[in-house]
Design an enzyme around this catalytic site. Structure first.
Site, mmCIF file in Angstrom:
data_model
loop_
_atom_site.group_PDB
_atom_site.id
_atom_site.type_symbol
_atom_site.label_atom_id
_atom_site.label_comp_id
_atom_site.label_asym_id
_atom_site.label_seq_id
_atom_site.Cartn_x
_atom_site.Cartn_y
_atom_site.Cartn_z
ATOM 1 N N LYS A 82 -0.387 -1.690 -21.707
ATOM 2 C CA LYS A 82 -1.385 -0.863 -22.357
ATOM 3 C C LYS A 82 -0.942 -0.504 -23.888
ATOM 4 O O LYS A 82 -1.512 -0.248 -24.250
ATOM 5 C CB LYS A 82 -1.492 0.489 -21.797
ATOM 6 C CG LYS A 82 -1.499 0.313 -20.452
ATOM 7 C CD LYS A 82 -2.068 2.563 -19.552
ATOM 8 C CE LYS A 82 -1.967 2.506 -18.130
ATOM 9 N NZ LYS A 82 -3.343 1.516 -17.245
ATOM 10 N N CYS A 100 -8.100 6.059 -10.854
ATOM 11 C CA CYS A 100 -7.125 6.679 -10.405
ATOM 12 C C CYS A 100 -6.847 8.115 -10.592
ATOM 13 O O CYS A 100 -5.731 8.160 -10.555
ATOM 14 C CB CYS A 100 -5.826 5.397 -10.368
ATOM 15 S SG CYS A 100 -5.926 3.730 -10.157
HETATM 16 C C1 LIG Z 1 -2.215 7.937 -18.019
HETATM 17 C C2 LIG Z 1 -1.870 6.669 -16.010
HETATM 18 N N1 LIG Z 1 -0.635 6.991 -15.814
HETATM 19 C C3 LIG Z 1 0.326 6.158 -15.453
HETATM 20 C C4 LIG Z 1 -0.309 4.996 -14.905
HETATM 21 C C5 LIG Z 1 0.280 4.237 -14.601
HETATM 22 O O1 LIG Z 1 0.416 2.725 -14.613
HETATM 23 P P1 LIG Z 1 1.047 1.589 -14.293
HETATM 24 O O2 LIG Z 1 -0.281 0.536 -13.593
HETATM 25 O O3 LIG Z 1 0.939 0.475 -15.097
HETATM 26 O O4 LIG Z 1 2.092 1.615 -12.879
HETATM 27 C C6 LIG Z 1 -1.656 4.446 -15.693
HETATM 28 C C7 LIG Z 1 -2.853 3.470 -15.672
HETATM 29 O O5 LIG Z 1 -3.408 3.178 -14.828
HETATM 30 C C8 LIG Z 1 -2.444 5.818 -16.674
HETATM 31 O O6 LIG Z 1 -3.536 5.757 -17.272
#
Ligand SMILES: Cc1ncc(COP(=O)(O)O)c(C=O)c1O
Lengths: 154, 436
Positions: free
Chosen positions: B256, B394
């Site tokens: 990200k 999510c």
């Molecule tokens: C606020 C937040 N926390 C955690 C995540 C999880 O990240 P990742 O899927 O790269 O582990 C995301 C992204 O999807 C997020 O936006």
């Protein structure tokens, strides 16, 4: 751009999407399943009333969804009423092929009128991520007749 | 070999710093960002979809990669790649230097007091799971509470639920306001003698709200409670200083922040990390192994079992350097202008409702339209070349809080432009046309 989108969002679909038929619970139902589309978080519940001769006497659905999934569910309920379960499953297979293949073979004995009506949903072929929206209600119906109470399209 | 190492430094970084030095203002007071120049670094942005220019507005899900990141990863694989910390041979040494060099870059980027506090993980998800599993199982007792907020991403909910089911701890959830903000008191008043951990986002991925982390952390620390901050949505958009923030753990993902997938970071305070048991067992994390017992390395390697994501870590280091070379205040100002412009343009669309109106907000606009479901909106704007996310992001409990199952989300990054906002707004007119 507009042409393809209009092909997907035909008037029939928009109409069913806005004013779904057989929407709500079903009195005296004996089969039910919940279908999840994890991609968008939507859930449909399909209710079926199947008689001793395995004929679908009633079918309805509840839930939230996009225009495609609601229209598909609505049309499915109209089409399945009065049909034997075996025929519903044949229709599901044919419909699934129609949503995913360019020149699907119609299975023998499938209700051609029903397939013609479902043809309006075949626009999803050009929008592969939307195929699950179009088939969610059917997957859920199939789960219900097989006694699985919860399914997910993933 | 030293030439090769120099080549791994993003060229853009050099030239940019030189340019600002020449003008005598390294931190430009005018807060301007040369967006065209930024865009030139991203090969993927210069393409058409369905005959329309791509407008990539899905940065909260994942961001695109600038050339220096791609180049650093390619260079690693083409010239010096080997396993790290293993070999006496030359390539393994060079590879190890670059891998550990990436750790230093990341440590600098977040102002970590010590480089060995930076643990490489697969992403934020694994970073949070690491804390829940290692810190949680060692230090949390049945009956203790983990305090989160109602706007957390699933990755800051589910690991604590798993721990709850194993340990008998309780999950407490601080409420979110109607406008998407979290009041510090709403969290602080739930802190009590049973609280064992506070785990909160810095920025909501679904609504963009910025949380009052520092205030919450101060209150938690006054009771001796550690604070984990999920920094996923903050780190690409503003200067993050883990010390100034008051975090004890800080988790984020590489993908990200214009880096690659498969790599993320858990930063943790050294005194906490040294007390924590291993997360996973395997190679790399041990000092010695026999069938009777094994002894483990301290941080960071004690938490990096197995061969790590070497190339990805190097890519993340390059991404940190690349971001650092831009004035992050100018980046934040640019994105804030996009937020304001997008809010203004989208608010003017009849039947469109924006969710999340917190005063302090990152460049994320979540909305629904009366005329059409989020998924249909997503399909329609896709055909106009606009990439946005439609779904629950999510954060299903948060969606439920507002009685929603999904929203459409446009999330902006360093390379987005006002024209792209216009492209989105125009595409939304098509939704109205089709759905009436
Ligand atoms: C606020 C937040 N926390 C955690 C995540 C999880 O990240 P990742 O899927 O790269 O582990 C995301 C992204 O999807 C997020 O936006």
């Amino acid at each position: 751009m507009m042409d393809e989108l209009r092909e997907l969002y035909q008037d029939v679909i928009l109409d069913h999407g806005k004013k779904p038929r057989n929407f709500g619970g079903l009195e005296g139902y004996n089969h039910l399943a919940q279908g999840h589309n994890p991609m968008c978080g939507d859930t449909l519940v399909v209710y079926l009333k199947v008689d001793d001769d395995n004929v679908i006497q009633g079918v309805s659905f509840k839930g939230k969804g996009c225009a495609i999934s609601v229209a598909s569910a609505s049309m499915m309920t109209e089409i399945l009423k009065g049909k034997p379960v075996a025929e519903a499953e044949t229709l599901f297979n044919a419909f699934h092929d129609m949503c995913t293949q360019d020149d699907p073979q119609l299975p023998e004995g499938v209700d051609e009128d029903a397939m013609e009506r479902l043809q309006v949903l075949s626009g999803v072929r050009e929008f592969p991520v939307r195929v699950k929206c179009a088939t969610l209600a059917w997957h859920t119906m199939e789960a219900a007749v097989h006694g699985n109470e919860e399914i997910s399209t993933e | 070999m030293s030439d090769m190492t120099d080549a791994a430094v993003p060229r853009h970084a050099d030239s940019n710093v030189a340019a600002t030095d020449a003008s005598g203002h390294q931190r430009s007071a005018r807060n301007t960002l040369d967006v065209e120049r930024v865009r030139a670094d991203f090969p993927i942005l210069h393409q058409e979809l369905y005959g329309k220019p791509l407008a990539y507005l899905d940065n909260a899900a994942s961001s695109q990669k600038p050339r220096p990141v791609i180049a650093a990863m390619t260079e690693a694989m083409e010239t010096y790649y080997a396993n790290v910390h293993r070999g006496v041979h030359r390539l393994s040494q060079v590879s190890t230097d670059h891998y550990e060099g990436a750790r230093e870059k990341v440590a600098r980027f977040i102002n970590a007091p010590r480089t060995d506090e930076v643990i490489f993980t697969r992403g934020a998800t694994e970073a949070i799971n690491l804390v829940a599993s290692s810190y949680g199982r060692a230090f949390l007792k049945p009956g203790q509470e983990v305090l989160i907020t109602a706007l957390e991403h699933h990755s800051n909910i589910v690991p604590w639920q798993l721990l709850r089911d194993q340990l008998g701890i309780t999950l407490r959830v601080a409420p979110v306001e109607e406008d998407g903000s979290v009041r510090p008191e709403a969290v602080i008043q739930l802190i009590n003698e049973n609280t064992g951990m506070v785990a909160i986002s810095q920025v909501s991925n679904a609504l963009g709200s910025v949380l009052p982390v520092r205030q919450i952390a101060d209150a938690a620390h006054a009771s001796g409670i550690p604070v984990l901050v999920d920094g996923c949505q903050a780190i690409p958009h503003q200067k993050v200083d883990v010390q100034a923030l008051g975090a004890d753990f800080y988790a984020f993902s590489g993908h990200k922040m214009y880096g690659p997938t498969g790599i993320g970071v858990l930063w943790g305070r050294h005194d906490l990390l040294t007390q924590m048991p291993p997360y996973q067992g395997g190679g790399e994390m041990i000092t010695s192994v026999s069938f009777e017992e094994s002894t483990f390395k301290g941080p960071p390697h004690g938490f990096e079992a197995g061969t790590p994501a070497i190339v990805e870590a190097i890519g993340l280091g390059a991404a940190a350097d690349w971001l650092e070379a831009h004035d992050l205040e100018a980046v934040a100002a640019h994105e804030h202008r996009l937020l304001e412009y997008a809010t203004e343009r989208l608010s003017a669309i009849e039947g469109l409702r924006i969710w999340g109106r917190a005063e302090n907000k990152a460049a994320i606009v979540s909305f629904t339209m009366d005329q059409a479901h989020a998924h249909d909106v997503g399909t329609i704007v896709d055909r106009a070349g606009v990439a946005i996310r439609a779904g629950h992001h999510c954060a299903q409990p948060l969606m439920e809080r507002y009685g929603l199952s999904s929203t459409v989300r446009a999330s902006f990054g360093i390379y987005n432009t006002e024209q792209e906002v216009d492209q989105l707004a125009d595409a939304l007119q098509v939704v109205k046309e089709l759905f009436g």
